[in-house]
Scaffold this active site. Structure first.
Site, PDB file in Angstrom:
ATOM      1  N   ASP A   1       0.869  -1.163   0.000  1.00 44.79           N
ATOM      2  CA  ASP A   1       0.000   0.000   0.000  1.00 44.79           C
ATOM      3  C   ASP A   1       0.920   1.231   0.000  1.00 44.79           C
ATOM      4  O   ASP A   1       2.146   1.128   0.075  1.00 44.79           O
ATOM      5  CB  ASP A   1      -0.971  -0.010   1.192  1.00 44.79           C
ATOM      6  CG  ASP A   1      -2.213   0.864   0.912  1.00 44.79           C
ATOM      7  OD1 ASP A   1      -2.163   1.685  -0.027  1.00 44.79           O
ATOM      8  OD2 ASP A   1      -3.217   0.734   1.623  1.00 44.79           O
TER       9      ASP A   1
HETATM   10  C1  NOJ Z   1      -4.036   3.931   0.105  1.00 49.45           C
HETATM   11  C2  NOJ Z   1      -5.218   3.013   0.242  1.00 49.45           C
HETATM   12  O1  NOJ Z   1      -5.148   2.327   1.464  1.00 49.45           O
HETATM   13  C3  NOJ Z   1      -5.313   2.006  -0.886  1.00 49.45           C
HETATM   14  O2  NOJ Z   1      -6.499   1.279  -0.735  1.00 49.45           O
HETATM   15  C4  NOJ Z   1      -5.248   2.700  -2.205  1.00 49.45           C
HETATM   16  O3  NOJ Z   1      -5.430   1.793  -3.250  1.00 49.45           O
HETATM   17  C5  NOJ Z   1      -3.897   3.388  -2.292  1.00 49.45           C
HETATM   18  N1  NOJ Z   1      -3.825   4.397  -1.256  1.00 49.45           N
HETATM   19  C6  NOJ Z   1      -3.669   4.014  -3.656  1.00 49.45           C
HETATM   20  O4  NOJ Z   1      -4.430   5.119  -3.817  1.00 49.45           O
END
Ligand code: NOJ
Length: 756
Positions: free
Chosen positions: A294
């Site tokens: 993430d």
């Molecule tokens: C953080 C989020 O937790 C995740 O779900 C998301 O896909 C990413 N950012 C990318 O934007």
């Protein structure tokens, strides 16, 4: 549901002796793609291999904080030198083509980028938020919604979505409950599979399908206290039976990628957790796609207190099996050195690159890197009429009628009514909090929907004299301020109408990522407004617009009709109005329990039994609160209709050691056609690991004409009858089972059976 039968000891041994970093099944004859990957890999330098494992944020939207380290300004330099394998948040054909051209035409090997984006519930045309979609209990419609989202995203140059989020969620304080399918692992698994199929279709190489991503692996939904990004501590029974099943279902549906979660799981950050990534996902489950971190979750292992520095964080992540770094810059800064220093085995790098290249090949990017970059497709597909039809269909199905006393709903032809609440005019909040590519102010508002469906122009202007001709009249009393200036006028107007439609709830960014709340009632002055209006007119229809279960105990006690409409996407107002006017008979059921009070959270229907479930002899020594009931205000599976249904003649037949047939008669008893979600729950009465009081194990959404009856049939097999023990073994145990079929987790008719 069953993914492993090996014992935990064997499981541990497998972990310990793990040396070959590629768990892709190499005994199979090599596919053409594998041959191509081998040939390409042989040409790649270590720098180029590591480059495939790096993902940079593009130009538009930051969906996370600024990275702590690294040098974002160097992303184009890195792109040109083949040090970037993917970008996120680059969207639109021109922008995607621009970065793809650099990767394909300016780098030595010309390997195309995979372009990721958060296509969570639609690209430009927005579907209901995922929690709302789950309330439809219509898997085909959910799949179709993902298909529409994929078609639009693919037309905008994107070939990979960071969805579905398959985290099971029990804590309404956590803002991201809006992004999942709710609290049940059985239903959550089916929704996960439907979404994956919708995004990926049957053939990933088609120009209207995109790779999906099951996230967040694993445990994010258990963030302690519902506080975003918080620590997670769960036991093995919860991990195996509640958290992992939807991920396994996504994997079985062919999902191409997984995303790590921000949290630590029992003390190990998920991004660096070999047990999760190598032992379970790539080992036992034989997942052959790739894992992306993430946003900065690799770098955050330093903040967690797990890695001493960024280099160590990169080492832990790569060794654990995190194949791609989203925005931590630790791979670009350190991974090559770590390999040269012998701290990361180059075989791990080769494995990661293989996995990433495989998905790129499957997407057809090597055949045509610009296949998602057609201006013509972009112009014709995005916002297509058929997409609006699909999201309207799902929006209607997602609405849940929580309460309807005195049949206040649907509105009758001669009703005069007033609409109150700022959300009634809001054309942005219904788009939800994941709406990066949707244009603000494009959702159909409730007022517009009322106009469209009733065919009468609404009188929007504040201060307009209310006439007797059933006018719609809105007081946009704000939801989040201390401003009571419109109260008096709204109260005065409410006195003179038959019914008051109050559109209250959360604006689009009061739920979603980073929007945890400790008070989950109606924000701002809305509760006060509701009570003031009630004093002058009791015929209130409360239309809730929100991204999470709210505590609405006062409304549940006083307000006769409550409609849960979530954030329903681009066609929100039309869907709501169709239900208000009875053109669509509501059929949604809650995928998540509504608490009576925030102090009950986490509250969920499939709780384990306690040793002191009931009061005996009038004493206090049983599991309860002294100031609140144990039960949910509105439980999982609850949802009414303008008609009503009766369940009769429940019959259970044991056909074998692990096969049970269940039949039940369902009849529409009212005077209107309608749909019912018939739900089947079981309770394993005594088991070697305590089973929940009840567990959903089957459902059918059935349309019945007024008065019509149907016999429904369910079959329970090993998958439904079994569970995981604390060592990860799946088993079905003989003994007594209770079984219930009904219209919610709380209602229904009971029977039982015995397995020998
Ligand atoms: C953080 C989020 O937790 C995740 O779900 C998301 O896909 C990413 N950012 C990318 O934007």
């Amino acid at each position: 549901m069953r993914w492993t039968t090996i014992s935990f000891l064997l499981f541990l041994m497998a972990c310990k002796t793990y040396t070959n970093t590629s768990n892709v099944n190499r005994e199979q004859p090599m596919s053409t793609i594998d041959k191509k990957i081998d040939a390409l890999l042989a040409k790649m330098t270590l720098t180029e291999k590591v480059g495939q494992m790096i993902q940079y944020n593009g130009f538009y939207d930051a969906t996370g904080p600024q990275p702590r380290g690294g040098d974002a300004a160097r992303k184009y330099e890195h792109l040109r030198s083949g040090k970037v394998g993917s970008m996120l948040n680059v969207r639109g054909v021109d922008q995607v083509r621009a970065v793809q051209e650099i990767a394909v035409e300016e780098t030595r090997l010309g390997i195309p980028l995979i372009i990721g984006f958060d296509v969570i519930h639609g690209y430009e045309t927005q579907s209901p938020i995922p929690l709302a979609e789950a309330a439809s209990w219509d898997l085909d419609a959910i799949e179709n919604s993902a298909k529409v989202a994929a078609a639009e995203a693919a037309a905008a140059g994107i070939n990979w979505t960071f969805a579905p989020m398959v985290d099971i969620t029990r804590d309404a304080r956590w803002g991201r409950v809006m992004e999942g399918a709710g609290e049940d692992p059985y239903y959550g698994s089916l929704v996960a599979a439907a979404r994956v199929k919708g995004f990926q279709g049957d053939d990933l190489a088609q120009p209207n399908t995109i790779a999906a991503c099951a996230k967040h692996f694993a445990g994010y939904g258990w963030s302690e206290s519902g506080r975003e990004y918080n620590t997670v501590d769960v036991g093995t029974s919860t991990l195996y039976n509640m958290i992992l099943p939807p991920f396994k279902a996504a994997k079985d549906a062919g999902v191409k990628t997984f995303m790590n979660s921000f949290n630590d799981l029992n003390g190990i950050p998920a991004t660096g957790d070999e047990f999760l990534l190598r032992d379970i996902l790539k080992g036992a489950w034989k997942f052959d796609g790739f894992v992306v971190s993430d946003w900065d979750s690799i770098g955050e292992m330093y903040e967690h207190g797990y890695a001493a520095n960024d280099a160590e964080a990169a080492m832990f992540a790569a060794n654990a099996g995190c194949d791609m770094d989203m925005e931590s810059y630790t791979y670009v800064e350190h991974l090559e050195n770590l390999v040269n220093e012998g701290k990361v085995n180059e075989a791990h790098i080769d494995e990661a690159v293989r996995r990433i290249l495989r998905v790129k090949f499957e997407l057809g990017l090597f055949d045509d890197p610009y296949k998602y970059c057609s201006k013509e497709r972009e112009q014709t597909i995005i916002g297509h009429e058929s997409h609006h039809e699909a999201v309207l269909d799902l929006a209607k199905k997602s609405i849940v009628l929580l309460k309807n006393e005195r049949s206040l709903l649907p509105l009758k032809d001669n009703d005069s009514y007033l609409v109150i609440g700022q959300l009634a005019e809001d054309k942005t909040s219904p788009l939800g909090s994941w709406r990066l590519a949707a244009k603000d102010n494009t959702a159909v508002s409730v007022l517009e929907g009322i106009e469209n469906v009733s065919g009468k122009p609404a009188l929007f202007k504040k201060g307009v004299q209310l006439t007797t001709d059933k006018a719609t009249f809105v007081y946009p009393v704000p939801i989040n301020t201390t401003d009571r200036k419109d109260f008096a006028e709204a109260i005065k107007a409410a006195k003179n109408v038959d019914k008051v439609v109050m559109v209250l709830g959360e604006h689009g960014f009061q739920s979603g990522e980073s929007r945890s709340r400790t008070r989950i009632g109606l924000p701002g002055l809305q509760q006060e407004l509701l009570e003031e209006i009630y004093k002058v007119n009791k015929n209130i229809i409360l239309v809730l617009m929100n991204g999470r279960p709210l505590t609405i105990d006062w409304a549940a006690e006083h307000v006769p009709s409550i409609l849960e409409t979530w954030h329903l996407g681009s066609q929100s107002g039309n869907a709501i109005a169709e239900v208000l006017f009875g053109k669509y008979n509501p059929s949604g059921k809650l995928p998540m329990s509504f608490p009576r009070h925030v102090g009950q959270v986490p509250i969920y229907y499939n709780q384990k039994r306690t040793g002191r479930p009931d009061q005996k002899d009038g004493n206090v020594f049983f599991s309860h609160y002294s100031d609140e009931e144990n039960t949910a205000l509105y439980p999982f599976g609850h949802g009414l209709s303008y008609t009503w249904f009766e369940y009769r003649n429940l019959r259970v037949e044991v056909l074998g050691k692990t096969e049970v047939k269940v039949t039940v008669d369902l009849q529409n008893m009212g005077g209107l056609d309608g749909e019912e979600v018939a739900q089947l729950y079981i309770r394993d009465v005594a088991a070697s690991v305590i089973r929940p009081k009840k567990e959903l194990k089957g459902f059918q959404k059935v349309f019945l004409k007024a008065g019509e009856a149907k016999k429904l049939e369910f079959t329970l097999t090993e998958n439904e009858l079994g569970f995981f023990d604390n060592r990860g073994n799946f088993k079905v145990e003989p003994g007594e089972f209770h079984l219930k079929v009904g219209g919610s987790s709380e209602n229904g008719i009971w029977s039982g059976f015995h397995l020998d």
